[in-house]
Design an enzyme around this catalytic site. Structure first.
Site, PDB file in Angstrom:
ATOM      1  N   GLU A 129       0.851  -1.691  -0.144  1.00  0.00           N
ATOM      2  CA  GLU A 129      -0.302  -0.618  -0.006  1.00  0.00           C
ATOM      3  C   GLU A 129       0.649   1.343  -0.010  1.00  0.00           C
ATOM      4  OE1 GLU A 129      -3.697   0.279  -0.244  1.00  0.00           O
ATOM      5  OE2 GLU A 129      -2.365   2.394  -0.853  1.00  0.00           O
ATOM      6  N   GLU A 190      15.446  15.687  -3.233  1.00  0.00           N
ATOM      7  CA  GLU A 190      16.893  15.166  -2.300  1.00  0.00           C
ATOM      8  C   GLU A 190      17.528  15.711  -2.921  1.00  0.00           C
ATOM      9  OE1 GLU A 190      16.515  11.661  -1.645  1.00  0.00           O
ATOM     10  OE2 GLU A 190      14.452  11.128  -1.338  1.00  0.00           O
ATOM     11  N   ASP A 201       9.018   8.879 -11.100  1.00  0.00           N
ATOM     12  CA  ASP A 201       8.399   8.480  -9.863  1.00  0.00           C
ATOM     13  C   ASP A 201       7.166   8.081 -10.023  1.00  0.00           C
ATOM     14  OD1 ASP A 201       9.055   8.190  -6.695  1.00  0.00           O
ATOM     15  OD2 ASP A 201       7.036   9.802  -6.939  1.00  0.00           O
ATOM     16  N   LYS A 205       4.228   4.998 -10.050  1.00  0.00           N
ATOM     17  CA  LYS A 205       3.345   4.873  -9.303  1.00  0.00           C
ATOM     18  C   LYS A 205       2.071   4.262 -10.399  1.00  0.00           C
ATOM     19  CE  LYS A 205       5.380   7.333  -5.507  1.00  0.00           C
ATOM     20  NZ  LYS A 205       5.849   8.461  -5.039  1.00  0.00           N
ATOM     21  N   GLY A 303       6.711  10.797   3.262  1.00  0.00           N
ATOM     22  CA  GLY A 303       6.955  11.363   4.585  1.00  0.00           C
ATOM     23  C   GLY A 303       6.967   9.816   5.781  1.00  0.00           C
TER      24      GLY A 303
HETATM   25  N1  HSE Z   1       9.576  11.313  -3.426  1.00  0.00           N
HETATM   26  C1  HSE Z   1       8.471  10.959  -3.329  1.00  0.00           C
HETATM   27  C2  HSE Z   1       7.590  12.601  -3.556  1.00  0.00           C
HETATM   28  C3  HSE Z   1       8.257  10.151  -2.469  1.00  0.00           C
HETATM   29  O1  HSE Z   1       7.991  12.840  -3.861  1.00  0.00           O
HETATM   30  O2  HSE Z   1       6.453  11.842  -3.725  1.00  0.00           O
HETATM   31  C4  HSE Z   1       8.358   8.731  -2.504  1.00  0.00           C
HETATM   32  O3  HSE Z   1       7.470   8.034  -3.267  1.00  0.00           O
END
Ligand code: HSE
Length: 433
Positions: A129, A190, A201, A205, A303
């Protein structure tokens, strides 16, 4: 009373949050599981760093094999980033008969089939999840609560870093680089922000959500993807002039029976809509199901504690046996569905687009518009020049197209580049209606 022992691999940000919840709320979690739940062992490469946790004596180890080889540990929470090491450990844990809870979206998006096949073979489950949308329970919602529906589309803000950058640019009028540095200083981005700002990323997802919602086994590296690096202050000004703002949207939509339109990129989103209202590092997911209609999910996508909330919910479901039921009935990444659904051809992807073009010289602009029109990219509006947005050596102009296909638009933009009519790569954003 029955007793379950948990092993945790990875005591980073999310791992620390998970340990905190498991240790501080043991009684509540045990009640939710109907049995005693104990965080028994934690493995991490660094066991000396202060994490502000009251850990039981001797719980830490640098050797994950102490978890692997402990027959009393039946649930392993794997919260290390990266691919190779995480994959190796996860496969070993499954082979040892352990049920897995993970937040590693890169691993699920890249090696989903191998991991799920191994889990099926070993009669174990994998819960993930926290891999998408942090604390938003979007995987449970799509796979369980919306099981009655055929999912028609998903349009989502799945990357908090990009949303922080874009919503800050919208508010302050700042440029991309300054806003990125600011996001880094505040801890939202980052030090190496590539996975986020290049849209990778969010792409991983949306591919995971596409597997759950549509049974699509997509290679995330083949998704049409654009990051936020090319977004400029003037794009926001143009968008605002037409009642829009800009967000990085990851979308998946059924186009034909067996094909899916999947893209990630900055889009024009109408002001006042739920997606446009997603501010800062938050995430938002808009889902349309054929029975339920439109739903919107909103919350913190990253977070320590929001992500730990999703991980611990998976731990509870795994211990109660709910994960095993869903895991078996959903049968994700299975042989029957894999390969059946493919990417829609760009010719079948229709939409309206915003284009910002920098012609080679003043004369090229007319030629560019003529070529666009000739090739069925009908110009709906040529946006007015912006004060300060056009300087003699950079005479950018912007247009909104009527509905056209992604395929047609890409080939026309390629031909403009080949004809040497442009100074820079064109900027293209889909307009969400
Ligand atoms: N680096 C991701 C973001 C968080 O900025 O949403 C982790 O999935």
């Amino acid at each position: 009373m029955k007793h379950t022992k948990i092993g945790l691999v990875g005591l980073g940000t999310v791992g620390t949050g998970v340990a905190r919840i498991l240790l501080e709320n043991r009684a509540r979690i045990s009640r939710a599981c109907g049995q005693d739940v104990q965080l028994a062992r934690i493995a991490d490469v660094d066991i000396t760093r202060e994490r502000n946790l009251n850990l039981p004596e001797g719980i830490l180890t640098t050797n994950y094999e102490e978890i692997l080889n402990d027959p009393e540990i039946s649930v392993v929470v794997q919260l290390i980033g990266g691919l190779d090491v995480e994959r190796k450990i996860m496969l070993q844990m499954l082979e040892a008969g352990k049920n897995i809870v993970t937040a590693n979206k890169a691993l699920i998006a890249t090696c989903g089939k191998e991991i799920f096949d191994t889990a099926r073979k070993c009669k174990c489950s994998v819960a993930f999840e926290a891999a998408v949308g942090g604390g938003i329970p979007i995987i449970a919602a799509i796979s369980e609560s919306l099981a009655a529906n055929e999912i028609c589309s998903i349009e989502a803000i799945l990357n908090g870093t990009c949303n922080f950058i874009l919503s800050s640019m919208e508010k302050t009028g700042g440029d991309y680089s300054t806003t990125l540095s600011q996001a880094q200083k505040l801890g939202y981005a980052e030090a190496n922000p590539a996975m986020d700002v290049e849209g990778k990323d969010a792409t991983q997802k949306i591919c995971i959500l596409s597997q759950i919602a549509f049974g699509a086994d997509l290679d995330w590296t083949h998704v049409s993807r654009q990051g936020v690096e090319s977004v400029r202050g003037e794009d926001f000004q143009y968008a605002k002039s037409q009642g829009y703002t800009i967000r990085l949207i990851a979308s998946a939509k059924r186009v034909l029976e067996n094909s899916l339109e999947v893209c990630v990129g900055p889009c024009w989103v109408r002001q006042g809509t739920q997606l446009a209202e997603v501010d800062g590092a938050f995430n938002g997911v808009s889902v349309v199901g054929d029975a339920v209609g439109h739903l919107f999910f909103y919350g913190q996508g990253a977070g320590e504690m929001p992500t730990a909330s999703a991980v611990v919910a998976d731990i509870i479901d795994t211990i109660c046996g709910r994960t095993a039921i869903t895991f078996n009935t959903l049968n994700l990444w299975n042989d029957e569905t894999c390969g059946k659904i493919s990417f829609a051809s760009p010719d079948n992807i229709k939409g309206e687009f915003y284009l910002r073009l920098v012609p080679k010289n003043a004369e090229s602009q007319e030629e560019i518009i003529r070529i666009l029109e000739e090739n069925e990219v009908l110009v709906a509006v040529t946006l007015p020049n912006l004060a300060g947005g056009t300087v003699p050596e950079n005479p950018a102009f912007a247009i909104l197209t009527n509905e056209t296909s992604e395929g047609t638009l890409c080939s026309v933009l390629n031909s403009l580049e080949q004809k040497n009519l442009l100074q820079q790569k064109p900027v293209k954003m889909r307009v969400l209606r």
